[in-house]
Structure formats: structure tokens, C-alpha cells
Write an enzyme that holds these catalytic residues in place. Structure first.
Site, PDB file in Angstrom:
ATOM      1  N   VAL A  45      19.894  36.941  12.429  1.00  0.00           N
ATOM      2  CA  VAL A  45      19.675  38.389  12.357  1.00  0.00           C
ATOM      3  C   VAL A  45      21.013  39.115  12.209  1.00  0.00           C
ATOM      4  CG1 VAL A  45      18.775  40.422  13.569  1.00  0.00           C
ATOM      5  CG2 VAL A  45      17.501  38.276  13.630  1.00  0.00           C
ATOM      6  N   CYS A  46      21.997  38.727  12.992  1.00  0.00           N
ATOM      7  CA  CYS A  46      23.308  39.374  12.922  1.00  0.00           C
ATOM      8  C   CYS A  46      23.961  39.159  11.562  1.00  0.00           C
ATOM      9  CB  CYS A  46      24.220  38.863  14.035  1.00  0.00           C
ATOM     10  SG  CYS A  46      23.638  39.294  15.686  1.00  0.00           S
ATOM     11  N   SER A  47      23.843  37.971  11.023  1.00  0.00           N
ATOM     12  CA  SER A  47      24.412  37.687   9.702  1.00  0.00           C
ATOM     13  C   SER A  47      23.778  38.575   8.636  1.00  0.00           C
ATOM     14  CB  SER A  47      24.224  36.212   9.336  1.00  0.00           C
ATOM     15  OG  SER A  47      24.982  35.403  10.215  1.00  0.00           O
TER      16      SER A  47
END
Length: 151
Positions: A45-47
Site C-alpha cells: 500500500v505504501c509503495s
């Protein structure tokens, strides 16, 4: 209790991926600031979020905004993540968990920070705040709209 719109944004100083100190209050009177709290580098998700922020970066610059990513990862991890993903803004290391606690975004059972966005106006006040579910990406359109309204 999380920060609220209208309050002074809690000030902090953290090191970026190049070990340079970044202090929130240094932007006061100069730029709006987007504090992008996220759990960890390299997670799916962060990527994806950073990819979207990178692609929309010129839109944030057009709103006279400084984007700052903040997570509990080390500066070394941030440096590798930033270079691998082509991220154009600073990633700040909160390894002591002081800032995530200051903003009431610490998740003790996982020892990480929550996913949230804080828009700080040039006046140093919180103009917008939103906490995202951990597995849900933030929406750049919402942040850009908040920047439009921020002082």
C-alpha cells in the site's frame, strides 16, 4: 487525541534520508506542508501511495506545498526506498516514535505509525486531517482539494 483542524500543528524536527534535519516550523510563512504519515517503506500500500504522490508531485508543487513522508523506518531504509521508487520529496525517519505519538498516530501493537495525512497551512495551523484505514491508499485528489482551501 489526534490533531484537529485549526490547532497549531505540533512542531518537530526529524532527519531525512540524507541525515539532514527538517523542522516543520521552518516552513511557517513560506509553504503549505503535507505530512504524509505511513506505516513502513516497501509495503504494497505504501509503495503504491508513493507512486501516486510521485506522479502527482507537480500538482502539489503548483499548490505551493512541501510534501514530507514520515514513517518509523530508518534513514538508510528511506534512502534506498526513495531512490528505488524515484520519490522526489523527503522521507523523514521517526525511529523513536516521537512524532507519531505527538500526532496521536502511534499503533503500539504493531510498533508503527498509522496512515494519515495532515495539511499544515503557511500559518502553521492544521488545515486538514484524515486518517486512512491501514490497507487503504490515500486519495491525492482529496489532499489537493484541501491544499486549495488552506491558507
Amino acid at each position: 487525541m489526534p490533531v484537529t483542524v485549526g490547532q497549531d500543528a505540533p512542531d518537530f524536527e526529524l532527519e531525512n534520508q540524507d541525515k539532514k534535519k527538517v523542522k516543520l516550523s521552518d516552513f511557517r510563512g513560506k509553504k503549505k506542508v503535507v505530512l504524509m504519515f505511513y506505516p513502513l517503506d516497501w509495503s504494497p500500500v505504501c509503495s503504491n501511495e508513493h507512486k501516486c504522490m510521485r506522479e502527482d508531485f507537480s500538482k502539489f508543487q503548483g499548490k505551493d506545498a512541501q510534501v514530507l513522508g514520515i514513517s518509523v523506518d530508518s534513514g538508510w531504509c528511506h534512502k534506498a526506498f526513495r531512490e528505488a521508487r524515484g520519490i522526489p520529496y523527503d522521507l523523514l525517519s521517526d525511529m523513536k516514535r516521537e512524532v507519531v505519538k505527538l500526532y496521536d498516530l502511534f499503533l503500539p501493537e504493531a510498533n508503527i505509525g498509522r496512515r494519515a495525512t495532515v495539511v499544515v497551512g503557511r500559518d502553521g495551523k492544521v488545515a486538514w486531517f484524515k486518517e486512512q484505514p491501514m490497507k487503504e491508499e490515500r486519495k491525492d485528489e482529496e489532499i489537493l482539494a484541501a491544499l486549495e482551501k488552506a491558507v
